[in-house]
Write a protein that holds these residues in place. Structure first.
Motif, PDB file in Angstrom:
ATOM      1  N   TYR A 167       1.062  -1.379  -0.077  1.00 29.37           N
ATOM      2  CA  TYR A 167       0.077   0.306  -0.009  1.00 29.37           C
ATOM      3  C   TYR A 167       0.591   1.012  -0.046  1.00 29.37           C
ATOM      4  CZ  TYR A 167      -3.477  -3.183   0.974  1.00 29.37           C
ATOM      5  OH  TYR A 167      -4.190  -5.074   1.219  1.00 29.37           O
ATOM      6  N   ASN A 168       1.978   1.021  -0.706  1.00 31.60           N
ATOM      7  CA  ASN A 168       2.641   2.407  -0.826  1.00 31.60           C
ATOM      8  C   ASN A 168       2.401   3.141  -1.530  1.00 31.60           C
ATOM      9  OD1 ASN A 168       4.363   1.298   1.341  1.00 31.60           O
ATOM     10  ND2 ASN A 168       6.261   1.321  -0.287  1.00 31.60           N
ATOM     11  N   TYR A 169       1.642   4.211  -1.708  1.00 31.18           N
ATOM     12  CA  TYR A 169       1.165   4.992  -2.706  1.00 31.18           C
ATOM     13  C   TYR A 169       1.687   6.405  -2.948  1.00 31.18           C
ATOM     14  CZ  TYR A 169      -3.315   2.904  -3.858  1.00 31.18           C
ATOM     15  OH  TYR A 169      -4.419   2.274  -4.413  1.00 31.18           O
ATOM     16  N   GLU A 170       1.601   6.871  -3.986  1.00 32.39           N
ATOM     17  CA  GLU A 170       1.833   8.208  -4.013  1.00 32.39           C
ATOM     18  C   GLU A 170       0.500   9.057  -4.831  1.00 32.39           C
ATOM     19  OE1 GLU A 170       3.368  10.319  -8.741  1.00 32.39           O
ATOM     20  OE2 GLU A 170       4.838   9.233  -7.997  1.00 32.39           O
ATOM     21  N   LEU A 171       0.353   9.740  -4.076  1.00 32.68           N
ATOM     22  CA  LEU A 171      -1.070  10.586  -3.805  1.00 32.68           C
ATOM     23  C   LEU A 171      -0.722  11.992  -4.602  1.00 32.68           C
ATOM     24  CD1 LEU A 171      -1.744   9.878   0.041  1.00 32.68           C
ATOM     25  CD2 LEU A 171      -2.132   8.747  -1.773  1.00 32.68           C
ATOM     26  N   ARG A 172      -1.876  11.675  -5.507  1.00 31.36           N
ATOM     27  CA  ARG A 172      -1.832  13.466  -6.190  1.00 31.36           C
ATOM     28  C   ARG A 172      -2.886  14.043  -5.784  1.00 31.36           C
ATOM     29  NH1 ARG A 172       1.898  15.178  -9.891  1.00 31.36           N
ATOM     30  NH2 ARG A 172       3.684  12.954  -9.888  1.00 31.36           N
ATOM     31  N   GLU A 173      -3.723  15.165  -5.795  1.00 30.90           N
ATOM     32  CA  GLU A 173      -5.162  15.713  -5.591  1.00 30.90           C
ATOM     33  C   GLU A 173      -5.055  16.858  -6.593  1.00 30.90           C
ATOM     34  OE1 GLU A 173      -7.681  17.153  -1.438  1.00 30.90           O
ATOM     35  OE2 GLU A 173      -5.674  18.145  -2.246  1.00 30.90           O
ATOM     36  N   SER A 176      -5.020  17.856 -10.250  1.00 33.91           N
ATOM     37  CA  SER A 176      -4.508  17.641 -11.929  1.00 33.91           C
ATOM     38  C   SER A 176      -3.256  16.165 -11.231  1.00 33.91           C
ATOM     39  CB  SER A 176      -4.302  18.307 -12.279  1.00 33.91           C
ATOM     40  OG  SER A 176      -3.069  19.665 -11.705  1.00 33.91           O
ATOM     41  N   ALA A 177      -3.251  15.595 -12.393  1.00 34.32           N
ATOM     42  CA  ALA A 177      -2.207  15.154 -12.516  1.00 34.32           C
ATOM     43  C   ALA A 177      -0.765  15.594 -12.230  1.00 34.32           C
ATOM     44  CB  ALA A 177      -2.068  13.747 -13.617  1.00 34.32           C
ATOM     45  N   THR A 178      -0.645  17.305 -12.406  1.00 37.21           N
ATOM     46  CA  THR A 178       0.828  17.422 -12.569  1.00 37.21           C
ATOM     47  C   THR A 178       0.894  18.740 -10.894  1.00 37.21           C
ATOM     48  OG1 THR A 178      -0.051  19.977 -13.202  1.00 37.21           O
ATOM     49  CG2 THR A 178       0.379  18.117 -14.974  1.00 37.21           C
ATOM     50  N   SER A 179       0.251  18.207 -10.014  1.00 32.37           N
ATOM     51  CA  SER A 179       0.078  18.641  -9.028  1.00 32.37           C
ATOM     52  C   SER A 179       1.318  17.681  -8.452  1.00 32.37           C
ATOM     53  CB  SER A 179      -1.163  18.299  -7.995  1.00 32.37           C
ATOM     54  OG  SER A 179      -1.865  16.700  -8.304  1.00 32.37           O
ATOM     55  N   SER A 180       1.961  18.618  -7.200  1.00 30.41           N
ATOM     56  CA  SER A 180       3.233  17.875  -5.951  1.00 30.41           C
ATOM     57  C   SER A 180       2.134  16.805  -5.566  1.00 30.41           C
ATOM     58  CB  SER A 180       3.041  19.274  -5.411  1.00 30.41           C
ATOM     59  OG  SER A 180       4.803  18.757  -4.148  1.00 30.41           O
ATOM     60  N   PRO A 181       3.136  15.169  -5.847  1.00 27.00           N
ATOM     61  CA  PRO A 181       2.791  14.397  -4.804  1.00 27.00           C
ATOM     62  C   PRO A 181       3.108  14.368  -3.668  1.00 27.00           C
ATOM     63  CG  PRO A 181       4.321  14.013  -6.257  1.00 27.00           C
ATOM     64  CD  PRO A 181       4.168  15.607  -6.281  1.00 27.00           C
ATOM     65  N   TYR A 182       1.839  13.688  -2.714  1.00 30.17           N
ATOM     66  CA  TYR A 182       2.649  13.642  -1.554  1.00 30.17           C
ATOM     67  C   TYR A 182       3.293  12.047  -1.165  1.00 30.17           C
ATOM     68  CZ  TYR A 182       1.652  17.400   0.581  1.00 30.17           C
ATOM     69  OH  TYR A 182       0.945  19.025   0.970  1.00 30.17           O
ATOM     70  N   TYR A 183       3.339  11.789  -0.494  1.00 31.62           N
ATOM     71  CA  TYR A 183       3.778   9.910  -1.186  1.00 31.62           C
ATOM     72  C   TYR A 183       2.857   9.063   0.646  1.00 31.62           C
ATOM     73  CZ  TYR A 183       6.763  10.818  -4.103  1.00 31.62           C
ATOM     74  OH  TYR A 183       7.105  10.891  -5.668  1.00 31.62           O
ATOM     75  N   MET A 184       2.760   7.589   0.810  1.00 36.40           N
ATOM     76  CA  MET A 184       2.263   7.275   2.073  1.00 36.40           C
ATOM     77  C   MET A 184       2.835   6.242   2.208  1.00 36.40           C
ATOM     78  SD  MET A 184      -1.656   6.626   2.525  1.00 36.40           S
ATOM     79  CE  MET A 184      -2.172   5.393   1.760  1.00 36.40           C
ATOM     80  N   TRP A 185       3.419   5.482   3.128  1.00 38.97           N
ATOM     81  CA  TRP A 185       3.422   4.468   4.127  1.00 38.97           C
ATOM     82  C   TRP A 185       2.271   3.555   4.935  1.00 38.97           C
ATOM     83  CZ3 TRP A 185       7.027   8.470   3.184  1.00 38.97           C
ATOM     84  CH2 TRP A 185       7.759   8.432   2.052  1.00 38.97           C
TER      85      TRP A 185
END
Length: 228
Positions: free
Chosen positions: A78-84, A86-95
């Motif tokens: 469930y390691n995730y790259e999160l975007r809120e 548009s697809a060009t928005s700066s990502p967040y990462y989740m563990w």
């Protein structure tokens, strides 16, 4: 534009109400800062809390400054790259954190770490430094940080877990704010020259009060001239 017009046509008491509200925000900011510093002092004096399994975590028994020190694994499925947005928005990462004995079959999520892209490498290095044992899923880590019930992008994170992965959030699900710079840095006293919102808010309140006073004077003069 209409909002700006409304602002400049307010009656004097309208500006006084705004001034009182802004001043109140400044008072709240001052008190919040003082409370935060007091909690840091209490945490430093208490020392780091003992490590407890994530499975035994009790949110009703937090250490000062909401500090936690847990033994946990990461379920890398469930390691995730999160975007809120548009697809060009700066990502967040989740563990996703699970208990030290979890085997990956669990359907309930207990905790997670969510950080912006700029902190990803720091968190990865920090996680590797916290390894203390081996569990069914891999490394068991002793993680020290701050308990939070919300974080930036938490809506996206929770949708990813519940809607996309079909998992459930535990009733006491929380986000761990990782102290990857160390406990000492996280609990360091606030610098004397560190900016707060209170001075700016107080200045805005004074300006609003001055506008109210000017409008009172202008109205009185206009009435006097009309009576003459």
């Amino acid at each position: 534009m209409r909002l700006l017009f409304t602002f400049f046509t307010l009656p004097p008491w309208g500006y006084l109400l705004l001034a009182a509200a802004v001043f109140g925000l400044g008072v709240v900011d001052t008190r919040t800062t003082a409370n935060t510093e007091a909690e840091k002092v209490a945490a430093r004096e208490a020392g780091i809390p003992p490590v407890i399994s994530l499975d035994d975590f009790d949110p009703n028994n937090l250490a000062p400054y909401d500090e936690v020190h847990i033994a946990a694994q990461i379920n890398t499925d469930y390691n995730y790259e999160l975007r809120e947005g548009s697809a060009t928005s700066s990502p967040y990462y989740m563990w996703v954190l699970v208990g030290p004995k979890a085997n990956g079959q669990e359907s309930v999520v207990q905790a997670a770490i969510v950080v912006p892209k700029r902190q990803k490498d720091d968190v990865v290095a920090w996680l590797n430094d916290q390894i203390s044992d081996v569990g069914p899923l891999g490394a068991v880590m002793h993680l020290n940080g701050k308990h939070r019930t919300w974080t930036s992008h938490d809506d996206v994170a929770e949708d990813a877990l519940t809607e996309e992965e079909g998992l459930r959030l535990a009733p006491d699900f929380f986000y761990l704010d990782p102290w990857f710079d160390g406990r000492e840095a996280a609990l360091a006293p606030r610098r004397a020259d560190a900016a707060t919102a209170a001075p700016l808010l107080n200045q805005i309140a004074l300006v609003l009060a001055a506008i109210a006073a000017a409008k009172f004077v202008w109205r009185r003069r206009r009435r006097t001239n009309a009576a003459a």
